[in-house]
Design an enzyme around this catalytic site. Structure first.
Site, mmCIF file in Angstrom:
data_model
loop_
_atom_site.group_PDB
_atom_site.id
_atom_site.type_symbol
_atom_site.label_atom_id
_atom_site.label_comp_id
_atom_site.label_asym_id
_atom_site.label_seq_id
_atom_site.Cartn_x
_atom_site.Cartn_y
_atom_site.Cartn_z
ATOM 1 N N GLY A 159 -26.698 25.784 9.384
ATOM 2 C CA GLY A 159 -27.920 26.569 9.326
ATOM 3 C C GLY A 159 -29.097 25.693 8.920
ATOM 4 N N CYS A 160 -30.301 26.212 9.133
ATOM 5 C CA CYS A 160 -31.488 25.400 8.846
ATOM 6 C C CYS A 160 -31.635 25.132 7.344
ATOM 7 C CB CYS A 160 -32.735 26.047 9.418
ATOM 8 S SG CYS A 160 -32.982 27.776 8.960
ATOM 9 N N TYR A 161 -31.452 26.133 6.504
ATOM 10 C CA TYR A 161 -31.500 25.890 5.060
ATOM 11 C C TYR A 161 -30.387 24.943 4.614
ATOM 12 C CZ TYR A 161 -35.033 29.478 3.912
ATOM 13 O OH TYR A 161 -36.180 30.209 3.790
#
Length: 347
Positions: free
Chosen positions: A151-153
């Protein structure tokens, strides 16, 4: 010998990550996007949905079942969680998978079901998928057939924290992560909270204490550290901007040890810059539109505490760019192929 051009299908091309994948693939010398799926918008030109993708390489948006899969070498899964696995598990074995959803990120299918509220339809596949944080998975990615992009986070956070896990140089009982993302991180779906008047001129936290990326982050930290009890405090915030991700990690450790570990980990990585101690803090504008990650380390005024800041573009390094970087590593190519032409957009 002439290099074979891989034929790529982009699943969910009508979303932000799908469109970004198509855009970035136009820079790639060995991969061509030849199919773009989007069941709800099938029958349209991709350029009618995203005018910036007009001109060379424009594609018809078609249903997934209409793709000629015997002609496809790799599929980029840019679909929501759940939807992604339902389609991917129907694809023929000749198609390599680079999935940008959450469906194959968890080694433990039970952890996936707890985080996303449904059982995985292919638990043995999610258990064996390669977790594609590119800089930390290069050897595992070689020859892989199924890669789960973080995921981006988690991408921004793990880029900061993984080099500190082995050898372990920070106190794992006091990791606090303050994270902020642009609105594109929430996807292109019509949601009241994403409307201009709801987002602009303010910022707010969401998923407080419950965000689904937290167990993904903890999974990777525990695996790297050889532990099972690492837990983090993670609070994401939405900022009134289109793209960009900024994470501030509050840690207990020695500032010089942290700086040295990060510099050593990324000394030969083309997309990661560890700024010298004392540098001005990195800005999301410094990486906008690129596959770059910038990291900076600071001593806290509280003795024994360290502040580490990381910035990425959530749609590139946090999603589509990292997916292409992973494909490069899967194929044994230079990991920067097709991505090294990207220069930050400013202003």
């Amino acid at each position: 010998m002439t290099q074979k051009t891989l034929k790529a299908a982009v699943l969910g091309a009508s979303g932000y990550t799908g469109a970004e994948t198509v855009r970035l693939l136009r820079n790639h010398p060995h991969v061509e996007a030849v199919a773009a799926t989007g069941n709800a918008l099938a029958g349209q030109k991709l350029s009618s949905i995203f005018p910036h993708l007009g001109g060379r390489g424009d594609l018809d948006v078609i249903k997934a079942e209409d793709v000629r899969w015997d002609e496809i070498d790799v599929a980029f899964g840019c679909l929501p969680h759940g939807t992604s696995q339902d389609l991917i598990e129907t694809l023929p074995s000749n198609v390599k998978i680079v999935d940008l959803s959450s469906d194959y990120r968890f080694r433990d299918p039970v952890a996936y079901s707890k985080a996303y509220g449904r059982e995985h339809i292919a638990p043995e596949r999610t258990a064996s998928a390669i977790y594609g944080l590119s800089e930390h998975a290069a050897e595992s990615l070689k020859g892989a057939d199924l890669v789960a992009c973080p995921g981006c986070y988690p991408t921004a956070i793990l880029m900061v924290l993984l080099p500190l896990m082995s050898p372990l140089i920070i106190d794992t009982d006091s990791i606090i992560i303050d994270a902020k993302s642009g609105a594109s991180g929430a996807g292109r779906g019509l949601k009241e909270g994403n409307l201009f008047c709801e987002v602009t001129e303010g910022t707010h936290a969401y998923g407080v204490g419950t965000h689904r990326h937290t167990p993904e982050i903890e999974q990777e930290l525990n695996l790297r550290a050889g532990k099972s009890d690492i837990e983090v405090t993670f609070t994401p915030h939405l900022l009134p901007m289109a793209r960009g991700e900024h994470v501030t990690c509050h840690l207990r450790g020695d500032v010089h040890d942290v700086q040295a570990a990060l510099e050593a980990a990324y000394a030969n990585q083309p997309f990661v810059t560890v700024l010298p101690l004392g540098s001005p803090p990195p800005d999301t504008r410094h990486v906008r539109g690129t596959n770059d990650c910038r990291i900076a380390v600071y001593p806290d005024r509280v003795k024994g505490r360290v502040i580490v800041i990381g910035v990425i573009d959530n749609l590139v390094k946090g999603s589509s760019g990292q997916a292409i970087q992973n494909l490069n590593l899967m194929m044994g190519w230079d990991q920067a192929l097709g991505l090294d032409v990207l220069v930050p957009l400013f202003p």
